[in-house]
Design an enzyme around this catalytic site. Structure first.
Site, PDB file in Angstrom:
ATOM      1  N   HIS A   1       0.779  -1.249   0.121  1.00 19.77           N
ATOM      2  CA  HIS A   1      -0.020  -0.025   0.240  1.00 19.77           C
ATOM      3  C   HIS A   1       0.937   1.133  -0.001  1.00 19.77           C
ATOM      4  O   HIS A   1       2.232   1.141   0.499  1.00 19.77           O
ATOM      5  CB  HIS A   1      -0.850   0.113   1.219  1.00 19.77           C
TER       6      HIS A   1
ATOM      7  N   ASP B   1      -5.477 -13.550  -4.036  1.00 19.09           N
ATOM      8  CA  ASP B   1      -5.028 -13.477  -2.644  1.00 19.09           C
ATOM      9  C   ASP B   1      -5.021 -14.794  -1.990  1.00 19.09           C
ATOM     10  O   ASP B   1      -6.404 -15.044  -1.748  1.00 19.09           O
ATOM     11  CB  ASP B   1      -5.788 -12.385  -1.805  1.00 19.09           C
TER      12      ASP B   1
ATOM     13  N   ASP C   1     -12.471 -12.311  10.346  1.00 17.58           N
ATOM     14  CA  ASP C   1     -11.154 -12.075   9.377  1.00 17.58           C
ATOM     15  C   ASP C   1      -9.805 -12.660   9.972  1.00 17.58           C
ATOM     16  O   ASP C   1      -9.437 -11.777  10.586  1.00 17.58           O
ATOM     17  CB  ASP C   1     -11.291 -10.624   8.666  1.00 17.58           C
TER      18      ASP C   1
ATOM     19  N   GLU D   1     -10.111 -13.036  -2.891  1.00 18.58           N
ATOM     20  CA  GLU D   1      -9.241 -13.647  -1.791  1.00 18.58           C
ATOM     21  C   GLU D   1      -9.995 -14.893  -1.223  1.00 18.58           C
ATOM     22  O   GLU D   1     -11.281 -14.777  -0.990  1.00 18.58           O
ATOM     23  CB  GLU D   1      -9.204 -12.560  -0.854  1.00 18.58           C
TER      24      GLU D   1
ATOM     25  N   HIS E   1     -12.003 -14.141   2.054  1.00 20.90           N
ATOM     26  CA  HIS E   1     -13.362 -13.431   1.785  1.00 20.90           C
ATOM     27  C   HIS E   1     -14.318 -14.020   1.429  1.00 20.90           C
ATOM     28  O   HIS E   1     -15.566 -13.823   1.982  1.00 20.90           O
ATOM     29  CB  HIS E   1     -12.877 -12.161   1.069  1.00 20.90           C
TER      30      HIS E   1
ATOM     31  N   ASP F   1       2.252   1.765   3.112  1.00 23.79           N
ATOM     32  CA  ASP F   1       3.048   0.853   3.979  1.00 23.79           C
ATOM     33  C   ASP F   1       4.711   1.207   3.671  1.00 23.79           C
ATOM     34  O   ASP F   1       5.567   0.821   4.493  1.00 23.79           O
ATOM     35  CB  ASP F   1       2.962  -0.591   3.319  1.00 23.79           C
TER      36      ASP F   1
ATOM     37  N   MET G   1       2.625  -5.792  -7.591  1.00 23.19           N
ATOM     38  CA  MET G   1       1.090  -5.166  -7.398  1.00 23.19           C
ATOM     39  C   MET G   1       1.350  -3.964  -6.441  1.00 23.19           C
ATOM     40  O   MET G   1       2.297  -4.042  -5.616  1.00 23.19           O
ATOM     41  CB  MET G   1       0.372  -6.221  -6.870  1.00 23.19           C
TER      42      MET G   1
ATOM     43  N   LYS H   1     -15.083  -8.251  -0.371  1.00 23.33           N
ATOM     44  CA  LYS H   1     -15.138  -8.747   1.032  1.00 23.33           C
ATOM     45  C   LYS H   1     -16.524  -8.311   1.627  1.00 23.33           C
ATOM     46  O   LYS H   1     -17.110  -7.483   1.280  1.00 23.33           O
ATOM     47  CB  LYS H   1     -13.983  -8.146   1.726  1.00 23.33           C
TER      48      LYS H   1
ATOM     49  N   ASP I   1      -1.775 -13.223   1.160  1.00 24.23           N
ATOM     50  CA  ASP I   1      -2.483 -11.999   1.891  1.00 24.23           C
ATOM     51  C   ASP I   1      -2.863 -12.600   3.102  1.00 24.23           C
ATOM     52  O   ASP I   1      -4.150 -12.922   3.464  1.00 24.23           O
ATOM     53  CB  ASP I   1      -3.600 -11.323   1.265  1.00 24.23           C
TER      54      ASP I   1
ATOM     55  N   ASP J   1      -7.067 -14.225   7.940  1.00 33.09           N
ATOM     56  CA  ASP J   1      -5.947 -14.452   7.246  1.00 33.09           C
ATOM     57  C   ASP J   1      -4.741 -15.402   7.399  1.00 33.09           C
ATOM     58  O   ASP J   1      -3.638 -14.887   7.780  1.00 33.09           O
ATOM     59  CB  ASP J   1      -5.397 -12.901   7.252  1.00 33.09           C
TER      60      ASP J   1
ATOM     61  N   GLU K   1     -11.141  -6.013  -5.181  1.00 28.39           N
ATOM     62  CA  GLU K   1     -10.937  -7.103  -4.389  1.00 28.39           C
ATOM     63  C   GLU K   1     -12.446  -6.943  -3.467  1.00 28.39           C
ATOM     64  O   GLU K   1     -12.510  -5.760  -2.853  1.00 28.39           O
ATOM     65  CB  GLU K   1      -9.617  -7.073  -3.640  1.00 28.39           C
TER      66      GLU K   1
HETATM   67  C1  GLT Z   1      -6.004  -5.580   3.997  1.00 26.39           C
HETATM   68  C2  GLT Z   1      -6.967  -6.447   3.438  1.00 26.39           C
HETATM   69  C3  GLT Z   1      -6.542  -7.458   2.294  1.00 26.39           C
HETATM   70  C4  GLT Z   1      -6.303  -6.592   1.213  1.00 26.39           C
HETATM   71  C5  GLT Z   1      -5.122  -5.580   1.216  1.00 26.39           C
HETATM   72  C6  GLT Z   1      -5.156  -4.609   0.141  1.00 26.39           C
HETATM   73  S1  GLT Z   1      -5.235  -4.749   2.970  1.00 26.39           S
HETATM   74  O1  GLT Z   1      -5.097  -6.245   4.744  1.00 26.39           O
HETATM   75  O2  GLT Z   1      -7.365  -7.358   4.474  1.00 26.39           O
HETATM   76  O3  GLT Z   1      -7.616  -8.410   1.903  1.00 26.39           O
HETATM   77  O4  GLT Z   1      -5.916  -7.292   0.262  1.00 26.39           O
HETATM   78  O5  GLT Z   1      -5.784  -3.490   0.388  1.00 26.39           O
HETATM   79 MN    MN Z   2      -6.566  -9.300   0.203  1.00 31.07          MN
HETATM   80 MN    MN Z   3      -8.096 -10.661   4.158  1.00 36.83          MN
END
Ligand code: GLT
Ligand code: MN
Ligand code: MN
Length: 391
Positions: A59, A250, A260, A222, A225, A62, A93, A188, A292, A262, A186
């Protein structure tokens, strides 16, 4: 090194990438503070190179703090580029944070305040400038704050219109600046908002054809998500692929019905992760495989490296398993058995009157059709045997 060891060793051609925010995640959550100390973007680059990654994503903030001066920005970019060059990492990216700063509490591109919407556009254009300087060709847009706690605040179709206007604007900027970006949107379903507007891959696949430059825009699905929405990730990815819209991906993991998470790729949903890897390999997806995800909050930075290696290793293990699956004679025979049909069955292709007349006149022997075997139990068990390593 054994041959097997080699197979699971990440190499640049595998295109494994991590965001600065993934391995740089310090383990803060809504209930507890940081557990790991901050590491700089340059240190992250060397860490990623050490574990065998190919790319690093970021980002805007970041890398460049939101309040950095122009001179500071220049210095930061120079050092980062140098680290990438020395370590051989690429920046495939770039993206923009439209969720962290409190100004986005009501959304960014969809916020009711026109000034916030304009600021979001300006911030994104600057993030595009940054990404282009680092060589990125994919620009991800994740609208984490584009949603609501109550639908009293705006009509949701108005939000869709605002989002379209913003993406159209950014496409024009991309053309004007000759950046050559592909945008990857993306989805979610929720978190951090109670409801996010573009909840799933499918929502975005419906939205993209309504844009001024639909060819420039695809999706960044993702894993976690879609799992959060209770959906089959592979199905969404396959639909995006089939539409020519799989611009980025992702990879991570997620227990259904949770916040969430991850988690490390393949750490929870082994079978779904396997089908996904098999799909990406079978169709010869050539884009980055971006993880991700972040390490458990219990880990220190050695543990973070274990986490990153684990993501890539699991991908490569499943890639080998999918080759084994494709080469398995019994599996192939079963697949063949499930797709036979009687000789002389009309094959509806493109509609023609003659063809339709044949189809209408045909007699179908449904009893005979029902006698054909669909040995999916055996097929699935063979898959489990392969994944469990007993076949
Ligand atoms: C954030 C989010 C991710 C996205 C990122 C891109 S930032 O961590 O949870 O799913 O891909 O903005
Ligand atoms: Mn993501
Ligand atoms: Mn995520």
């Amino acid at each position: 090194m054994t041959r097997q060891g080699d197979l699971y060793e990440p190499k640049p051609e595998h295109k494994f990438s991590f965001g600065l925010w993934t391995v740089g995640n310090r383990g803060r959550d809504p209930f507890g503070d940081f557990v790991r100390s901050a590491i700089s973007p340059v240190e992250i680059v060397y860490m990623l190179a050490e574990v065998g990654a190919w790319g690093v994503n970021l980002h805007d903030n970041d890398l460049v703090p939101i309040d950095a001066t122009c001179a500071e920005r220049g210095g930061i970019i120079r050092n980062f580029k140098k680290a990438c060059k020395e370590s051989g990492l690429v920046v495939p990216m770039a993206t923009v944070s439209l969720f962290f700063h409190p100004v986005f509490r009501d959304g960014a591109f969809t916020a009711n305040d026109h000034e916030v919407r304009a600021y979001a556009l300006q911030k994104t254009m600057r993030a595009m400038d940054l990404g282009a300087e680092l060589g990125a060709k994919i620009f991800v847009l994740w609208g984490g704050r584009e949603g609501v706690e109550t639908d009293a605040c705006r009509r949701p179709d108005e939000a869709v219109k605002r989002l379209r206007q913003a993406v159209n604007y950014l496409c024009e900027y991309n053309i004007d600046k000759k950046y050559g970006y592909k945008f990857a949107l993306e989805a979610k379903p929720n978190e951090p908002r109670a409801d996010i507007y573009m909840a799933t891959i499918g929502h975005y696949l419906g939205f993209i054809p309504t844009l001024d430059h639909p060819d420039m825009v695809g999706v960044n699905p993702e894993f976690a998500h879609e799992q959060m929405a209770g959906l089959n990730f592979l199905h969404g990815v396959a639909q995006a692929w089939e539409a020519g819209k799989l611009f980025h991906i992702d990879l991570n993991d997620q227990m259904p019905g949770r916040y969430d998470q991850d988690l490390r790729f393949g750490s929870v949903s082994l079978k779904s992760a396997f089908w996904l890897v098999k799909f990406l390999e079978d169709v010869k997806y050539e884009g980055p495989r971006h993880f991700d995800a972040h390490a458990y909050r219990t880990e220190d930075y050695e543990g973070v490296k274990q986490f990153a290696r684990g993501c890539m290793r699991t991908y490569l293990v499943f890639r080998e398993k999918s080759r084994q699956w494709n080469a398995d004679k019994e599996i192939q025979a079963l697949l063949k058995e499930t797709s036979v049909s009687a000789n002389g069955t009309p094959k509806p292709g493109r509609y023609s009157r003659r063809q339709a007349a044949d189809l209408l006149a045909h007699h179908f022997d449904t009893d005979a059709i029902l006698k054909r075997k669909l040995p999916y139990e055996r097929l699935d068990q063979l898959t489990v045997d392969i994944l469990a390593g007993v076949r």
